[in-house]
Design a protein around this motif. Structure first.
Motif, PDB file in Angstrom:
ATOM      1  N   LEU A 127       0.825  -1.210   0.000  1.00 50.50           N
ATOM      2  CA  LEU A 127       0.000   0.000   0.000  1.00 50.50           C
ATOM      3  C   LEU A 127       0.855   1.255   0.000  1.00 50.50           C
ATOM      4  O   LEU A 127       0.481   2.269  -0.594  1.00 50.50           O
ATOM      5  N   HIS A 128       2.012   1.203   0.642  1.00 51.61           N
ATOM      6  CA  HIS A 128       2.899   2.364   0.610  1.00 51.61           C
ATOM      7  C   HIS A 128       3.425   2.586  -0.815  1.00 51.61           C
ATOM      8  O   HIS A 128       3.457   3.720  -1.297  1.00 51.61           O
ATOM      9  N   ALA A 129       3.816   1.507  -1.483  1.00 55.20           N
ATOM     10  CA  ALA A 129       4.268   1.640  -2.872  1.00 55.20           C
ATOM     11  C   ALA A 129       3.137   2.184  -3.752  1.00 55.20           C
ATOM     12  O   ALA A 129       3.365   3.039  -4.618  1.00 55.20           O
ATOM     13  N   LEU A 130       1.920   1.724  -3.515  1.00 55.58           N
ATOM     14  CA  LEU A 130       0.757   2.208  -4.261  1.00 55.58           C
ATOM     15  C   LEU A 130       0.543   3.701  -4.009  1.00 55.58           C
ATOM     16  O   LEU A 130       0.253   4.468  -4.927  1.00 55.58           O
ATOM     17  N   TRP A 131       0.704   4.113  -2.765  1.00 55.68           N
ATOM     18  CA  TRP A 131       0.525   5.520  -2.402  1.00 55.68           C
ATOM     19  C   TRP A 131       1.599   6.401  -3.040  1.00 55.68           C
ATOM     20  O   TRP A 131       1.309   7.499  -3.534  1.00 55.68           O
ATOM     21  N   THR A 138      -0.758  11.453  -9.970  1.00 47.40           N
ATOM     22  CA  THR A 138      -1.929  12.319  -9.941  1.00 47.40           C
ATOM     23  C   THR A 138      -1.523  13.785 -10.027  1.00 47.40           C
ATOM     24  O   THR A 138      -2.357  14.666  -9.843  1.00 47.40           O
ATOM     25  N   ASP A 139      -0.279  14.053 -10.349  1.00 48.16           N
ATOM     26  CA  ASP A 139       0.215  15.417 -10.522  1.00 48.16           C
ATOM     27  C   ASP A 139       0.369  15.690 -12.014  1.00 48.16           C
ATOM     28  O   ASP A 139       1.319  15.206 -12.638  1.00 48.16           O
ATOM     29  N   PRO A 140      -0.544  16.444 -12.625  1.00 47.51           N
ATOM     30  CA  PRO A 140      -0.470  16.687 -14.068  1.00 47.51           C
ATOM     31  C   PRO A 140       0.823  17.374 -14.505  1.00 47.51           C
ATOM     32  O   PRO A 140       1.236  17.235 -15.643  1.00 47.51           O
ATOM     33  N   ALA A 141       1.485  18.091 -13.587  1.00 43.97           N
ATOM     34  CA  ALA A 141       2.725  18.768 -13.958  1.00 43.97           C
ATOM     35  C   ALA A 141       3.829  17.781 -14.298  1.00 43.97           C
ATOM     36  O   ALA A 141       4.701  18.068 -15.115  1.00 43.97           O
ATOM     37  N   THR A 142       3.812  16.602 -13.694  1.00 44.57           N
ATOM     38  CA  THR A 142       4.874  15.629 -13.954  1.00 44.57           C
ATOM     39  C   THR A 142       4.437  14.473 -14.829  1.00 44.57           C
ATOM     40  O   THR A 142       5.283  13.816 -15.427  1.00 44.57           O
ATOM     41  N   CYS A 143       3.134  14.217 -14.917  1.00 40.92           N
ATOM     42  CA  CYS A 143       2.724  13.013 -15.647  1.00 40.92           C
ATOM     43  C   CYS A 143       1.659  13.262 -16.695  1.00 40.92           C
ATOM     44  O   CYS A 143       1.174  12.323 -17.303  1.00 40.92           O
ATOM     45  N   GLY A 144       1.284  14.511 -16.902  1.00 37.31           N
ATOM     46  CA  GLY A 144       0.254  14.785 -17.893  1.00 37.31           C
ATOM     47  C   GLY A 144      -1.102  14.321 -17.411  1.00 37.31           C
ATOM     48  O   GLY A 144      -1.316  14.051 -16.232  1.00 37.31           O
ATOM     49  N   TYR A 145      -2.027  14.211 -18.349  1.00 35.03           N
ATOM     50  CA  TYR A 145      -3.391  13.861 -17.978  1.00 35.03           C
ATOM     51  C   TYR A 145      -3.635  12.352 -17.970  1.00 35.03           C
ATOM     52  O   TYR A 145      -4.697  11.901 -17.567  1.00 35.03           O
ATOM     53  N   THR A 146      -2.674  11.568 -18.410  1.00 28.42           N
ATOM     54  CA  THR A 146      -2.871  10.115 -18.423  1.00 28.42           C
ATOM     55  C   THR A 146      -2.374   9.449 -17.148  1.00 28.42           C
ATOM     56  O   THR A 146      -2.531   8.255 -16.981  1.00 28.42           O
ATOM     57  N   GLY A 147      -1.786  10.222 -16.248  1.00 34.37           N
ATOM     58  CA  GLY A 147      -1.249   9.657 -15.019  1.00 34.37           C
ATOM     59  C   GLY A 147      -2.240   8.835 -14.226  1.00 34.37           C
ATOM     60  O   GLY A 147      -1.940   7.706 -13.816  1.00 34.37           O
ATOM     61  N   PRO A 148      -3.452   9.344 -13.960  1.00 38.87           N
ATOM     62  CA  PRO A 148      -4.410   8.543 -13.203  1.00 38.87           C
ATOM     63  C   PRO A 148      -4.750   7.220 -13.882  1.00 38.87           C
ATOM     64  O   PRO A 148      -4.903   6.193 -13.215  1.00 38.87           O
ATOM     65  N   SER A 149      -4.856   7.244 -15.210  1.00 37.97           N
ATOM     66  CA  SER A 149      -5.130   6.000 -15.933  1.00 37.97           C
ATOM     67  C   SER A 149      -3.987   5.006 -15.755  1.00 37.97           C
ATOM     68  O   SER A 149      -4.210   3.812 -15.513  1.00 37.97           O
ATOM     69  N   VAL A 150      -2.770   5.497 -15.850  1.00 40.77           N
ATOM     70  CA  VAL A 150      -1.593   4.639 -15.654  1.00 40.77           C
ATOM     71  C   VAL A 150      -1.573   4.106 -14.230  1.00 40.77           C
ATOM     72  O   VAL A 150      -1.279   2.936 -13.997  1.00 40.77           O
ATOM     73  N   TRP A 151      -1.931   4.956 -13.252  1.00 40.78           N
ATOM     74  CA  TRP A 151      -1.953   4.510 -11.857  1.00 40.78           C
ATOM     75  C   TRP A 151      -2.951   3.381 -11.675  1.00 40.78           C
ATOM     76  O   TRP A 151      -2.637   2.375 -11.036  1.00 40.78           O
ATOM     77  N   HIS A 152      -4.143   3.521 -12.220  1.00 44.40           N
ATOM     78  CA  HIS A 152      -5.143   2.459 -12.099  1.00 44.40           C
ATOM     79  C   HIS A 152      -4.654   1.165 -12.744  1.00 44.40           C
ATOM     80  O   HIS A 152      -4.724   0.093 -12.135  1.00 44.40           O
ATOM     81  N   ARG A 153      -4.172   1.264 -13.972  1.00 45.50           N
ATOM     82  CA  ARG A 153      -3.792   0.075 -14.734  1.00 45.50           C
ATOM     83  C   ARG A 153      -2.537  -0.603 -14.188  1.00 45.50           C
ATOM     84  O   ARG A 153      -2.498  -1.820 -14.020  1.00 45.50           O
ATOM     85  N   ASP A 154      -1.507   0.206 -13.906  1.00 42.49           N
ATOM     86  CA  ASP A 154      -0.201  -0.367 -13.561  1.00 42.49           C
ATOM     87  C   ASP A 154       0.042  -0.527 -12.072  1.00 42.49           C
ATOM     88  O   ASP A 154       0.966  -1.237 -11.680  1.00 42.49           O
ATOM     89  N   HIS A 155      -0.735   0.125 -11.234  1.00 40.49           N
ATOM     90  CA  HIS A 155      -0.453   0.099  -9.804  1.00 40.49           C
ATOM     91  C   HIS A 155      -1.629  -0.403  -8.963  1.00 40.49           C
ATOM     92  O   HIS A 155      -1.483  -1.355  -8.205  1.00 40.49           O
ATOM     93  N   LEU A 156      -2.785   0.265  -9.075  1.00 37.96           N
ATOM     94  CA  LEU A 156      -3.924  -0.121  -8.243  1.00 37.96           C
ATOM     95  C   LEU A 156      -4.383  -1.550  -8.521  1.00 37.96           C
ATOM     96  O   LEU A 156      -4.483  -2.360  -7.586  1.00 37.96           O
ATOM     97  N   ASP A 157      -4.679  -1.856  -9.775  1.00 36.76           N
ATOM     98  CA  ASP A 157      -5.220  -3.180 -10.098  1.00 36.76           C
ATOM     99  C   ASP A 157      -4.271  -4.317  -9.699  1.00 36.76           C
ATOM    100  O   ASP A 157      -4.703  -5.267  -9.030  1.00 36.76           O
TER     101      ASP A 157
END
Length: 197
Positions: A127-131, A138-157
């Motif tokens: 959970l710490h790695a996930l956080w 979730t910071d658009p300045a560093t990851c653009g607008y696709t960051g949340p999608s990448v987080w869901h696909r590559d980390h949360l799931d």
């Protein structure tokens, strides 16, 4: 013009390729931001070195300042108290405030969850790695607008697939009951110790 073709050929682009391109753009933006930060840090270090050269006879400090020691949040299992306590408290706030209400359905035999998840070291680690990934993606300045999608696909799931199956770390935990003896982490937040006393 003789060099131009009469007709522009139609290209069949796979649907997933656009997502891959957006992921690459986000990664390039993140790497560019990181290079800029490192370049600024290196430029600042050179300025400090020249100031040290002017002060002959004085020894430079062997240990960096506490602020400079970790440029990014360290992995929680590498921390000792009190840093571990502080990081665990922040992780608990995120898990209980964001992850549990937003992403976890009612626990079941196939999707386990333990309300004492912070007593399972493997859950703390995952959970710490996930956080950490959530903070970055979730910071658009560093990851653009696709960051949340990448987080869901590559980390949360993947994290939930490892934590919540019937044979996962919460296998002995059932709703409202604990059928296993939880192994506490080496340190617990001091606020909890005071409440127990």
């Amino acid at each position: 013009m003789a060099d131009e073709p009469d007709e522009v050929p139609k290209l069949d682009v796979p649907v997933g390729m656009f997502e891959d391109i957006e992921d690459l753009k986000a990664q390039i933006a993140a790497l560019t931001a990181q290079v800029n930060r490192l370049t600024e840090h290196a430029a600042g270090a050179e300025g400090e070195a020249s100031a040290d050269d002017e002060q002959e006879g004085e020894e430079a400090e062997d240990e960096p300042d506490a602020e400079d020691e970790w440029q990014y949040p360290p992995f929680i299992l590498l921390l000792d108290s009190p840093q571990y306590d502080e990081e665990l408290r922040a992780l608990i706030e995120w898990v209980e405030g964001v992850l549990v209400p937003g992403y976890l359905a009612e626990p079941s035999a196939d999707a386990r969850w333990c309300h004492l998840w912070f007593e399972h070291p493997v859950a703390i680690a995952r959970l710490h790695a996930l956080w950490l990934a959530w903070q970055e993606l979730t910071d658009p300045a560093t990851c653009g607008y696709t960051g949340p999608s990448v987080w869901h696909r590559d980390h949360l799931d993947p994290c939930m697939r490892e934590l919540r199956p019937s044979a996962g770390p919460f296998a002995g935990c059932t709703k409202g009951e604990h059928q296993i003896a939880h192994r506490l982490p080496g340190t617990v937040p001091s606020a909890w110790r005071q409440a127990d006393g």
